[in-house]
Write a protein that holds these residues in place. Structure first.
Motif, PDB file in Angstrom:
ATOM      1  N   ALA A   5       0.833  -1.260   0.061  1.00 27.70           N
ATOM      2  CA  ALA A   5      -0.137   0.141  -0.085  1.00 27.70           C
ATOM      3  C   ALA A   5       0.884   1.160   0.038  1.00 27.70           C
ATOM      4  O   ALA A   5       0.230   2.396  -0.208  1.00 27.70           O
ATOM      5  CB  ALA A   5      -0.932  -0.243   1.192  1.00 27.70           C
ATOM      6  N   THR A   6       2.181   1.138  -0.065  1.00 24.94           N
ATOM      7  CA  THR A   6       3.060   2.158   0.111  1.00 24.94           C
ATOM      8  C   THR A   6       3.144   3.184  -1.407  1.00 24.94           C
ATOM      9  O   THR A   6       3.258   2.183  -2.369  1.00 24.94           O
ATOM     10  CB  THR A   6       4.364   1.940   0.501  1.00 24.94           C
ATOM     11  N   ALA A   7       2.924   4.510  -1.125  1.00 25.59           N
ATOM     12  CA  ALA A   7       3.031   4.925  -2.652  1.00 25.59           C
ATOM     13  C   ALA A   7       4.406   4.727  -3.229  1.00 25.59           C
ATOM     14  O   ALA A   7       5.524   4.755  -2.471  1.00 25.59           O
ATOM     15  CB  ALA A   7       2.990   6.481  -2.272  1.00 25.59           C
ATOM     16  N   SER A  63       5.381   2.254  -4.716  1.00 30.11           N
ATOM     17  CA  SER A  63       5.855   0.782  -4.806  1.00 30.11           C
ATOM     18  C   SER A  63       5.348   0.267  -5.941  1.00 30.11           C
ATOM     19  O   SER A  63       4.533   0.633  -6.645  1.00 30.11           O
ATOM     20  CB  SER A  63       5.284  -0.162  -3.434  1.00 30.11           C
ATOM     21  N   ALA A 123       1.454   0.247  -6.310  1.00 32.25           N
ATOM     22  CA  ALA A 123       0.811   1.291  -6.058  1.00 32.25           C
ATOM     23  C   ALA A 123      -0.117   1.482  -7.401  1.00 32.25           C
ATOM     24  O   ALA A 123      -1.376   1.943  -6.905  1.00 32.25           O
ATOM     25  CB  ALA A 123       1.737   2.563  -5.952  1.00 32.25           C
ATOM     26  N   ALA A 124       0.068   1.289  -8.314  1.00 32.28           N
ATOM     27  CA  ALA A 124      -0.525   1.649  -9.594  1.00 32.28           C
ATOM     28  C   ALA A 124      -1.707   0.699  -9.463  1.00 32.28           C
ATOM     29  O   ALA A 124      -2.896   1.147  -9.904  1.00 32.28           O
ATOM     30  CB  ALA A 124       0.162   1.624 -10.880  1.00 32.28           C
ATOM     31  N   ALA A 133      -4.066   2.187  -6.967  1.00 37.26           N
ATOM     32  CA  ALA A 133      -4.745   3.454  -7.579  1.00 37.26           C
ATOM     33  C   ALA A 133      -5.975   3.224  -8.459  1.00 37.26           C
ATOM     34  O   ALA A 133      -6.844   3.856  -8.303  1.00 37.26           O
ATOM     35  CB  ALA A 133      -3.437   4.464  -7.819  1.00 37.26           C
ATOM     36  N   VAL A 160      -0.593   4.993  -0.485  1.00 35.28           N
ATOM     37  CA  VAL A 160      -1.179   5.502  -1.667  1.00 35.28           C
ATOM     38  C   VAL A 160      -2.392   6.156  -1.302  1.00 35.28           C
ATOM     39  O   VAL A 160      -3.283   5.983  -0.474  1.00 35.28           O
ATOM     40  CB  VAL A 160      -1.807   4.266  -2.568  1.00 35.28           C
ATOM     41  N   LYS A 161      -2.606   7.427  -1.973  1.00 33.40           N
ATOM     42  CA  LYS A 161      -3.640   8.435  -1.626  1.00 33.40           C
ATOM     43  C   LYS A 161      -5.056   7.592  -1.803  1.00 33.40           C
ATOM     44  O   LYS A 161      -5.054   7.177  -2.953  1.00 33.40           O
ATOM     45  CB  LYS A 161      -3.676   9.516  -2.262  1.00 33.40           C
TER      46      LYS A 161
END
Length: 100
Positions: free
Chosen positions: A38-40, A42, A45-46, A49, A75-76
């Motif tokens: 879940a880390t932006a 990584s 991440a895509a 998202a 990730v936002k």
């Protein structure tokens, strides 16, 4: 349906498989080693998202803390829940699918 994933996406294809099988209204909860995905920035991440465009995605806060990951690094759009929130998610969904 609530989908729970517990394997690191760096060691298992489970997260990608899960995200490829989501029906409308489904939600995803990352627990245990899966929270590292879940880390932006990584590799997964895509994927997450893209998933967030139609599904709620959660991570278990105590598992983040156990791995030294702060919420600011997520990730936002991914939401953090505690154990009470985990139970709430289970009761809000008609079924739970565990991806092991």
């Amino acid at each position: 349906m609530l989908h729970t994933v517990n394997k690191s996406p760096f060691a298992s294809p489970t997260l990608a498989q899960c995200l490829g099988h989501l029906a409308p209204g489904a939600a995803v909860l990352l627990i245990e080693d899966a929270v590292v995905g879940a880390t932006a920035g990584s590799a997964p991440a895509a994927l997450l998202a893209e998933c967030l465009k139609g599904h709620a995605v959660y991570v278990l806060g105590p598992d983040l803390m156990a791995r030294g990951i702060s919420e600011e690094r997520l990730v936002k759009g991914i939401q953090t829940v505690d154990y009470t929130g985990f139970v709430r998610l289970v009761t809000e969904h008609e079924a739970v699918q565990s991806w092991l």
